[in-house]
Design a protein around this motif. Structure first.
Motif, mmCIF file in Angstrom:
data_model
loop_
_atom_site.group_PDB
_atom_site.id
_atom_site.type_symbol
_atom_site.label_atom_id
_atom_site.label_comp_id
_atom_site.label_asym_id
_atom_site.label_seq_id
_atom_site.Cartn_x
_atom_site.Cartn_y
_atom_site.Cartn_z
ATOM 1 N N ILE A 199 0.119 -1.561 -6.260
ATOM 2 C CA ILE A 199 -0.144 -0.266 -5.624
ATOM 3 C C ILE A 199 -1.524 -0.368 -4.987
ATOM 4 C CG2 ILE A 199 -0.417 2.217 -6.001
ATOM 5 C CD1 ILE A 199 1.327 1.871 -8.524
ATOM 6 N N PRO A 200 -1.616 -0.382 -3.659
ATOM 7 C CA PRO A 200 -2.884 -0.688 -2.991
ATOM 8 C C PRO A 200 -3.793 0.520 -2.870
ATOM 9 C CG PRO A 200 -1.189 -0.335 -1.358
ATOM 10 C CD PRO A 200 -0.518 -0.163 -2.703
ATOM 11 N N ASP A 201 -4.152 1.135 -3.999
ATOM 12 C CA ASP A 201 -4.899 2.379 -3.937
ATOM 13 C C ASP A 201 -5.587 2.611 -5.270
ATOM 14 O OD1 ASP A 201 -5.004 4.773 -1.938
ATOM 15 O OD2 ASP A 201 -4.784 5.726 -3.896
ATOM 16 N N GLY A 210 7.698 -2.546 2.308
ATOM 17 C CA GLY A 210 8.359 -3.843 2.167
ATOM 18 C C GLY A 210 7.539 -4.974 2.743
ATOM 19 N N SER A 211 6.937 -4.748 3.918
ATOM 20 C CA SER A 211 6.127 -5.801 4.547
ATOM 21 C C SER A 211 4.870 -6.078 3.739
ATOM 22 C CB SER A 211 5.762 -5.403 5.987
ATOM 23 O OG SER A 211 4.984 -4.217 6.001
ATOM 24 N N GLN A 212 4.287 -5.020 3.131
ATOM 25 C CA GLN A 212 3.104 -5.214 2.296
ATOM 26 C C GLN A 212 3.447 -5.996 1.032
ATOM 27 O OE1 GLN A 212 2.027 -1.003 2.088
ATOM 28 N NE2 GLN A 212 0.057 -1.460 3.055
ATOM 29 N N LEU A 213 4.616 -5.720 0.464
ATOM 30 C CA LEU A 213 5.065 -6.481 -0.709
ATOM 31 C C LEU A 213 5.212 -7.953 -0.360
ATOM 32 C CD1 LEU A 213 7.772 -4.067 -2.187
ATOM 33 C CD2 LEU A 213 5.686 -4.785 -3.332
ATOM 34 N N LYS A 218 3.113 -13.533 -0.475
ATOM 35 C CA LYS A 218 2.605 -14.694 0.279
ATOM 36 C C LYS A 218 1.163 -15.009 -0.110
ATOM 37 C CE LYS A 218 2.064 -16.521 4.993
ATOM 38 N NZ LYS A 218 0.698 -17.050 4.751
ATOM 39 N N LYS A 219 0.362 -13.962 -0.279
ATOM 40 C CA LYS A 219 -1.043 -14.165 -0.629
ATOM 41 C C LYS A 219 -1.177 -14.780 -2.015
ATOM 42 C CE LYS A 219 -5.465 -11.785 -0.082
ATOM 43 N NZ LYS A 219 -6.145 -10.484 0.113
#
Length: 288
Positions: A199-201, A210-213, A218-219
């Motif tokens: 959760i980026p917060d 979905g793209s952030q997941l 990948k990271k």
């Protein structure tokens, strides 16, 4: 409600919002305080909902001790107003240097409320508690001062021990992926590398797209991160999914980090000192 402190036994009636703040009040206050703790163990302070008995306890309290930095803003102000509280409010964050992040929705700078994850900040929070208790109950000032001094020494020892444990890891392995962005002060204090969060917060209410997941997975692979860490106050499902996709271990469910709250009585994280020691051991064991 964890326990009721609205009593008439000569003790100071103190309402403490979070599990960490309640623990500090109990330690510094000793047998001079009766504490009403609002947020329950293993629960999120971001989405707390007060009950009628909580509102009544606040109305009867002499002190209201909060974390501050907006952690309780969603619910505390209206609750206090409804309760008719006329006592003193103690903001334990008042003298702390705050770190900033970016609000996920607005993109604007926002202060990180998870101040307690640096033991030196915890010491400042406890100093605010000691000062307020001594002001409200000056006849027992010596006891408050003595208990604060003893606990401050334990916080200093904790700080050194965490540093020692983290420094036992190779520098390239000190990479953290957590369930939400709750460990910034810990990361800054002990020089870890924050790779990302599920959760980026600072709040635990946002969600990754979905793209952030995919980007986080990948990271994790690119950075050769060894583990994804869940939190006791959050469901483990997404953390497990990301770890599986990245092909790394996950520390979720039983044995998760204590992020936003302490654990219940008898658990490995039922006090602040124990929770930070548990978190550190868990992180070090998983990243070895």
């Amino acid at each position: 409600m964890a326990d009721s402190g609205a009593t008439d036994n000569g003790k100071l009636k103190v309402v403490a919002t979070t599990t960490q703040v309640a623990d500090f009040v109990r330690v510094i206050g000793g047998d001079r305080v009766a504490v009403t703790q609002l947020v329950k163990p293993n629960a999120s302070p971001h989405e707390y909902e007060p009950t009628p008995d909580v509102i009544q306890a606040i109305g009867q309290a002499q002190l209201l001790v909060k974390n501050g930095v907006g952690l309780e803003d969603e619910w505390l102000g209206k609750t206090v107003q409804t309760s008719g509280f006329r006592g003193q409010t103690v903001d334990t964050s008042a003298d702390i240097s705050l770190r900033q992040g970016e609000d996920e929705e607005t993109g604007k700078p926002v202060d990180d409320p998870h101040i307690w994850h640096n033991p030196q900040n915890a010491k400042i929070m406890c100093a605010a508690v000691e000062k307020a208790l001594a002001k409200a109950d000056p006849d027992h000032l010596d006891g408050y001062e003595q208990r604060f001094a003893a606990y401050a020494a334990k916080l200093d020892a904790l700080d050194k021990d965490i540093e020692r444990q983290i420094n036992s890891l190779p520098e390239e392995g000190r990479k953290l992926v957590t369930n939400h962005d709750a460990f910034g002060y810990y990361i800054d204090r002990y020089h870890l590398n924050f790779v990302g969060s599920v959760i980026p917060d600072f709040s635990d209410q946002a969600e990754l797209s979905g793209s952030q997941l995919d980007g986080l997975v990948k990271k994790i692979k690119d950075e050769k991160v060894k583990a994804v860490f869940g939190e006791s106050s959050l469901p483990p499902k997404t953390a497990k999914t990301i770890a599986d996709q990245a092909g790394v271990k996950v520390v979720a469910g039983e044995g998760s980090l204590y992020g936003d709250s302490l654990g219940p009585g008898g658990s490995a994280g039922d006090t602040y000192l124990k929770s930070e020691e548990f978190n550190t051991k868990t992180i070090v064991d998983a990243l070895k």
